[in-house]
Motif scaffolding. Structure first.
Motif, PDB file in Angstrom:
ATOM      1  N   VAL A   1     -63.158  23.451 -17.296  1.00  0.00           N
ATOM      2  CA  VAL A   1     -62.531  23.177 -18.595  1.00  0.00           C
ATOM      3  C   VAL A   1     -63.573  23.075 -19.717  1.00  0.00           C
ATOM      4  O   VAL A   1     -63.220  22.805 -20.852  1.00  0.00           O
ATOM      5  CB  VAL A   1     -61.643  21.899 -18.562  1.00  0.00           C
ATOM      6  N   TRP A   2     -64.851  23.262 -19.400  1.00  0.00           N
ATOM      7  CA  TRP A   2     -65.910  23.273 -20.405  1.00  0.00           C
ATOM      8  C   TRP A   2     -66.021  24.716 -20.885  1.00  0.00           C
ATOM      9  O   TRP A   2     -66.483  25.593 -20.170  1.00  0.00           O
ATOM     10  CB  TRP A   2     -67.224  22.788 -19.795  1.00  0.00           C
TER      11      TRP A   2
ATOM     12  N   ILE B   1     -64.292  20.751 -24.482  1.00  0.00           N
ATOM     13  CA  ILE B   1     -63.235  20.609 -23.474  1.00  0.00           C
ATOM     14  C   ILE B   1     -62.003  21.411 -23.876  1.00  0.00           C
ATOM     15  O   ILE B   1     -61.534  21.300 -25.007  1.00  0.00           O
ATOM     16  CB  ILE B   1     -62.823  19.122 -23.335  1.00  0.00           C
ATOM     17  N   GLU B   2     -61.492  22.192 -22.931  1.00  0.00           N
ATOM     18  CA  GLU B   2     -60.192  22.832 -23.089  1.00  0.00           C
ATOM     19  C   GLU B   2     -59.171  21.855 -22.498  1.00  0.00           C
ATOM     20  O   GLU B   2     -59.233  21.542 -21.304  1.00  0.00           O
ATOM     21  CB  GLU B   2     -60.175  24.154 -22.329  1.00  0.00           C
ATOM     22  N   ARG B   3     -58.282  21.331 -23.333  1.00  0.00           N
ATOM     23  CA  ARG B   3     -57.323  20.315 -22.907  1.00  0.00           C
ATOM     24  C   ARG B   3     -56.576  20.796 -21.659  1.00  0.00           C
ATOM     25  O   ARG B   3     -55.899  21.819 -21.678  1.00  0.00           O
ATOM     26  CB  ARG B   3     -56.344  20.031 -24.043  1.00  0.00           C
ATOM     27  N   SER B   4     -56.736  20.045 -20.568  1.00  0.00           N
ATOM     28  CA  SER B   4     -56.169  20.445 -19.282  1.00  0.00           C
ATOM     29  C   SER B   4     -55.822  19.210 -18.465  1.00  0.00           C
ATOM     30  O   SER B   4     -56.452  18.159 -18.609  1.00  0.00           O
ATOM     31  CB  SER B   4     -57.190  21.270 -18.484  1.00  0.00           C
TER      32      SER B   4
ATOM     33  N   LEU C   1     -55.311  13.693 -13.542  1.00  0.00           N
ATOM     34  CA  LEU C   1     -56.644  13.793 -14.124  1.00  0.00           C
ATOM     35  C   LEU C   1     -56.525  14.669 -15.359  1.00  0.00           C
ATOM     36  O   LEU C   1     -56.258  15.865 -15.247  1.00  0.00           O
ATOM     37  CB  LEU C   1     -57.602  14.417 -13.103  1.00  0.00           C
ATOM     38  N   TYR C   2     -56.655  14.036 -16.524  1.00  0.00           N
ATOM     39  CA  TYR C   2     -56.512  14.851 -17.735  1.00  0.00           C
ATOM     40  C   TYR C   2     -57.796  14.853 -18.537  1.00  0.00           C
ATOM     41  O   TYR C   2     -58.441  13.833 -18.729  1.00  0.00           O
ATOM     42  CB  TYR C   2     -55.287  14.435 -18.549  1.00  0.00           C
ATOM     43  N   PHE C   3     -58.186  16.040 -18.936  1.00  0.00           N
ATOM     44  CA  PHE C   3     -59.385  16.268 -19.741  1.00  0.00           C
ATOM     45  C   PHE C   3     -58.944  16.481 -21.182  1.00  0.00           C
ATOM     46  O   PHE C   3     -58.011  17.236 -21.438  1.00  0.00           O
ATOM     47  CB  PHE C   3     -60.138  17.509 -19.255  1.00  0.00           C
TER      48      PHE C   3
ATOM     49  N   GLU D   1     -70.339  17.353 -16.307  1.00  0.00           N
ATOM     50  CA  GLU D   1     -70.363  17.827 -14.919  1.00  0.00           C
ATOM     51  C   GLU D   1     -68.941  17.980 -14.369  1.00  0.00           C
ATOM     52  O   GLU D   1     -68.633  18.976 -13.715  1.00  0.00           O
ATOM     53  CB  GLU D   1     -71.150  16.879 -14.003  1.00  0.00           C
ATOM     54  N   ALA D   2     -68.091  16.983 -14.609  1.00  0.00           N
ATOM     55  CA  ALA D   2     -66.710  17.069 -14.123  1.00  0.00           C
ATOM     56  C   ALA D   2     -65.981  18.197 -14.841  1.00  0.00           C
ATOM     57  O   ALA D   2     -65.247  18.974 -14.214  1.00  0.00           O
ATOM     58  CB  ALA D   2     -65.979  15.742 -14.316  1.00  0.00           C
ATOM     59  N   ALA D   3     -66.183  18.309 -16.144  1.00  0.00           N
ATOM     60  CA  ALA D   3     -65.523  19.372 -16.921  1.00  0.00           C
ATOM     61  C   ALA D   3     -65.921  20.748 -16.392  1.00  0.00           C
ATOM     62  O   ALA D   3     -65.080  21.648 -16.296  1.00  0.00           O
ATOM     63  CB  ALA D   3     -65.876  19.239 -18.399  1.00  0.00           C
ATOM     64  N   GLU D   4     -67.168  20.907 -16.015  1.00  0.00           N
ATOM     65  CA  GLU D   4     -67.606  22.191 -15.464  1.00  0.00           C
ATOM     66  C   GLU D   4     -67.018  22.408 -14.072  1.00  0.00           C
ATOM     67  O   GLU D   4     -66.608  23.525 -13.731  1.00  0.00           O
ATOM     68  CB  GLU D   4     -69.128  22.276 -15.459  1.00  0.00           C
ATOM     69  N   ALA D   5     -66.960  21.356 -13.263  1.00  0.00           N
ATOM     70  CA  ALA D   5     -66.395  21.475 -11.911  1.00  0.00           C
ATOM     71  C   ALA D   5     -64.924  21.892 -11.967  1.00  0.00           C
ATOM     72  O   ALA D   5     -64.444  22.602 -11.080  1.00  0.00           O
ATOM     73  CB  ALA D   5     -66.545  20.163 -11.152  1.00  0.00           C
ATOM     74  N   TYR D   6     -64.212  21.450 -12.995  1.00  0.00           N
ATOM     75  CA  TYR D   6     -62.794  21.795 -13.155  1.00  0.00           C
ATOM     76  C   TYR D   6     -62.590  22.982 -14.087  1.00  0.00           C
ATOM     77  O   TYR D   6     -61.470  23.308 -14.454  1.00  0.00           O
ATOM     78  CB  TYR D   6     -62.000  20.564 -13.620  1.00  0.00           C
TER      79      TYR D   6
END
Length: 156
Positions: free
Chosen positions: A104-105, A118-121, A34-36, A97-102
């Motif tokens: 990375v926002w 997004i912080e690339r993660s 899973l890449y952001f 929502e997903a970015a906050e859950a992980y």
């Protein structure tokens, strides 16, 4: 909420580039990369996506699916996929929502401007849905090879 290694990866429902609504749990029984990433069609994000594209078959051989997530809408994802021949799904996290859950926002700074983005993660989730590895503040060069090598070691 902060995601932690060794714990269940946060599930989500996002619109995907194939026209479906995708949940992380849809891929139970497979490894998930899973890449952001910040934005379609930008140089770093294009390089990263193309690196995952070029390694796609090797990830697939290890029973892993690749999912890319950015705040871009599905129609922009479709153009990105078509332009670069991406063989994996891109998910539209327009409300992050997903970015906050992980987690990375993040507040970012660029040329003196502050903004949220997004912080690339990248996150590696095992076949039972447990987060087993995370890469934060990813530098694109060599990243997909590092993720692939880590997955190979977990499969050995």
């Amino acid at each position: 909420m902060t995601v932690k290694i060794g714990e269940k990866a946060p599930d989500f429902k996002l619109n995907a580039s194939n026209g479906e609504v995708i949940s992380l749990s849809d891929f139970a029984g497979k490894h998930i990369i899973l890449y952001f990433y910040p934005k379609d069609m930008t140089p770093g994000c294009t390089t990263e996506a193309c690196d995952f594209r070029d390694q796609h078959e090797q990830f697939k051989e290890l029973d892993a699916v690749i999912l890319g997530v950015s705040p871009d809408p599905v129609d922009r994802h479709m153009k990105f996929i078509e332009k670069h021949g991406l063989p994996f799904l891109l998910l539209a996290d327009e409300h992050h929502e997903a970015a906050e859950a992980y987690d990375v926002w993040k507040l970012k700074k660029n040329f003196g401007k502050e903004y949220m983005g997004i912080e690339r993660s990248t996150f590696l989730i095992d076949k039972q849905g447990i987060l087993i590895k995370e890469w934060r503040k990813v530098k694109v060069k060599g990243h997909t090879e590092e993720a692939l090598e880590y997955l190979r070691k977990t499969e050995a």
